[in-house]
Scaffold this motif. Structure first.
Motif, PDB file in Angstrom:
ATOM      1  N   GLY A  21       0.778  -1.343   0.000  1.00 49.41           N
ATOM      2  CA  GLY A  21      -0.091  -0.070  -0.126  1.00 49.41           C
ATOM      3  C   GLY A  21       0.862   1.202   0.019  1.00 49.41           C
ATOM      4  O   GLY A  21       0.622   2.406  -0.722  1.00 49.41           O
ATOM      5  N   PHE A  22       1.953   1.148   0.624  1.00 51.63           N
ATOM      6  CA  PHE A  22       2.797   2.331   0.952  1.00 51.63           C
ATOM      7  C   PHE A  22       3.520   2.779  -0.634  1.00 51.63           C
ATOM      8  O   PHE A  22       3.352   3.796  -1.010  1.00 51.63           O
ATOM      9  CB  PHE A  22       3.691   2.068   1.751  1.00 51.63           C
ATOM     10  CG  PHE A  22       4.986   3.500   2.075  1.00 51.63           C
ATOM     11  CD1 PHE A  22       4.865   4.568   2.886  1.00 51.63           C
ATOM     12  CD2 PHE A  22       6.102   3.132   1.277  1.00 51.63           C
ATOM     13  CE1 PHE A  22       5.572   5.386   2.858  1.00 51.63           C
ATOM     14  CE2 PHE A  22       6.901   4.334   1.479  1.00 51.63           C
ATOM     15  CZ  PHE A  22       6.617   5.248   2.111  1.00 51.63           C
ATOM     16  N   GLN A  23       3.903   1.808  -1.294  1.00 47.34           N
ATOM     17  CA  GLN A  23       4.584   1.704  -2.408  1.00 47.34           C
ATOM     18  C   GLN A  23       3.471   2.233  -3.606  1.00 47.34           C
ATOM     19  O   GLN A  23       3.648   3.351  -4.402  1.00 47.34           O
ATOM     20  CB  GLN A  23       5.182   0.632  -3.078  1.00 47.34           C
ATOM     21  CG  GLN A  23       6.383  -0.110  -1.941  1.00 47.34           C
ATOM     22  CD  GLN A  23       7.235   1.004  -1.815  1.00 47.34           C
ATOM     23  OE1 GLN A  23       7.719   1.769  -2.519  1.00 47.34           O
ATOM     24  NE2 GLN A  23       8.073   0.648  -0.667  1.00 47.34           N
ATOM     25  N   ILE A  24       2.204   1.804  -3.564  1.00 50.75           N
ATOM     26  CA  ILE A  24       1.197   2.317  -4.401  1.00 50.75           C
ATOM     27  C   ILE A  24       1.045   3.810  -4.226  1.00 50.75           C
ATOM     28  O   ILE A  24       0.849   4.553  -5.168  1.00 50.75           O
ATOM     29  CB  ILE A  24      -0.079   1.698  -4.405  1.00 50.75           C
ATOM     30  CG1 ILE A  24       0.283   0.050  -4.796  1.00 50.75           C
ATOM     31  CG2 ILE A  24      -1.210   2.151  -5.154  1.00 50.75           C
ATOM     32  CD1 ILE A  24      -1.068  -1.085  -4.778  1.00 50.75           C
ATOM     33  N   MET A  25       0.785   4.204  -2.702  1.00 53.83           N
ATOM     34  CA  MET A  25       0.512   5.673  -2.396  1.00 53.83           C
ATOM     35  C   MET A  25       1.933   6.308  -2.941  1.00 53.83           C
ATOM     36  O   MET A  25       1.521   7.714  -3.271  1.00 53.83           O
ATOM     37  CB  MET A  25       0.423   5.669  -0.943  1.00 53.83           C
ATOM     38  CG  MET A  25       0.172   7.183  -0.501  1.00 53.83           C
ATOM     39  SD  MET A  25      -1.389   7.911  -1.122  1.00 53.83           S
ATOM     40  CE  MET A  25      -2.775   7.361  -0.320  1.00 53.83           C
ATOM     41  N   ARG A  26       2.928   5.964  -2.845  1.00 51.58           N
ATOM     42  CA  ARG A  26       3.934   6.871  -3.391  1.00 51.58           C
ATOM     43  C   ARG A  26       3.945   7.193  -4.956  1.00 51.58           C
ATOM     44  O   ARG A  26       4.216   8.337  -5.244  1.00 51.58           O
ATOM     45  CB  ARG A  26       5.385   6.143  -3.030  1.00 51.58           C
ATOM     46  CG  ARG A  26       5.689   6.074  -1.746  1.00 51.58           C
ATOM     47  CD  ARG A  26       6.947   5.482  -1.681  1.00 51.58           C
ATOM     48  NE  ARG A  26       8.170   6.239  -2.076  1.00 51.58           N
ATOM     49  CZ  ARG A  26       8.990   5.704  -3.192  1.00 51.58           C
ATOM     50  NH1 ARG A  26       8.778   4.615  -3.916  1.00 51.58           N
ATOM     51  NH2 ARG A  26      10.277   6.499  -3.766  1.00 51.58           N
ATOM     52  N   ARG A  27       3.236   6.179  -5.443  1.00 47.50           N
ATOM     53  CA  ARG A  27       3.126   6.497  -6.969  1.00 47.50           C
ATOM     54  C   ARG A  27       2.188   7.565  -7.298  1.00 47.50           C
ATOM     55  O   ARG A  27       1.976   8.110  -8.255  1.00 47.50           O
ATOM     56  CB  ARG A  27       2.845   5.100  -7.761  1.00 47.50           C
ATOM     57  CG  ARG A  27       3.853   4.238  -7.596  1.00 47.50           C
ATOM     58  CD  ARG A  27       3.763   2.856  -8.129  1.00 47.50           C
ATOM     59  NE  ARG A  27       4.893   1.648  -8.181  1.00 47.50           N
ATOM     60  CZ  ARG A  27       4.879   0.517  -8.513  1.00 47.50           C
ATOM     61  NH1 ARG A  27       3.466  -0.028  -8.624  1.00 47.50           N
ATOM     62  NH2 ARG A  27       5.866  -0.364  -8.510  1.00 47.50           N
TER      63      ARG A  27
END
Length: 232
Positions: A21-27
């Motif tokens: 979830g964190f990596q998707i939010m970074r995107r």
């Protein structure tokens, strides 16, 4: 100009789905008109407060989680390394010091919180390092661009009563929002979304575009072209 919508993310680097979830939010952060606040919490505290149990306590859920992580990370182009000591990692070692380090970063070096969080997530799930090891924590700080002095100061702050209390307060705040697992996102301080697979719903709530987990606005066109449904 319309004001940015508030999105608060509650996370713990020990949570595999919080990693996703964190990596998707970074995107999506640079694509959406949002004011993103990162709030480190302790997943063990949330589980205890909500009488919840992680999937690792159930053998079937645990096996599925490991398969799921491998598939998700491959599909979403995220680095992932299986940890052969996964049970010890999740249920014995935990992430207390790592989360306190993130809280200290949010107080003393807030502009670096995103980068330090990213580096710690990569240590935890990208390379399966031991996030209870001080050297791993310092390495993450270095990867995030912090100098040695600042990294050592942040690490020392993990023993500070103020930092310890802030982590407890963050965790209690998450529970007050109805959070029972991670990752969790709260929009406009009222609407909670649980899980790494709720970005499409959040996008609808925010009135923002959703391009899939890769946040690629051309992904659908590419898929249609590859399938023969459309032509250049």
């Amino acid at each position: 100009m319309a004001s940015k919508r508030a999105v608060e993310m509650f996370y713990d680097v020990l949570s595999p789905y919080a990693y996703v979830g964190f990596q998707i939010m970074r995107r999506y952060q640079p694509l959406w008109s949002i004011d993103l606040k990162l709030t480190p919490v302790l997943i063990g505290g949330i589980m205890h407060a909500t009488d919840n149990k992680p999937p690792g306590y159930n053998v079937y859920k645990s096996k599925n989680m490991l398969r799921d992580m491998s598939r998700l990370c491959e599909s979403y182009q995220l680095p992932y390394t299986f940890d052969p000591n996964i049970e010890e990692k999740l249920f014995k070692k935990g992430s207390l010091k790592a989360q306190r380090l993130l809280v200290a970063t949010s107080v003393d070096a807030p502009k670096s919180l995103m980068d330090v969080s990213h580096a710690l997530f990569l240590q935890s799930w990208g390379v399966a390092a031991d996030i209870t090891d001080d050297q791993v924590l310092l390495h993450a700080c270095s990867e995030a661009g912090l100098d040695d002095t600042t990294a050592q100061q942040l690490l020392a702050r993990t023993e500070d009563a103020v930092i310890k209390d802030l982590l407890k307060q963050n965790t209690a705040k998450a529970v007050e929002h109805g959070v029972f697992g991670l990752p969790a996102f709260v929009v406009d301080n009222k609407d909670m979304y649980f899980g790494s697979d709720r970005f499409e719903l959040m996008a609808m709530r925010l009135g923002e575009p959703y391009y899939g987990a890769l946040a690629n606005p051309y992904q659908q066109d590419l898929q249609e072209f590859m399938s023969g449904k459309s032509k250049l």
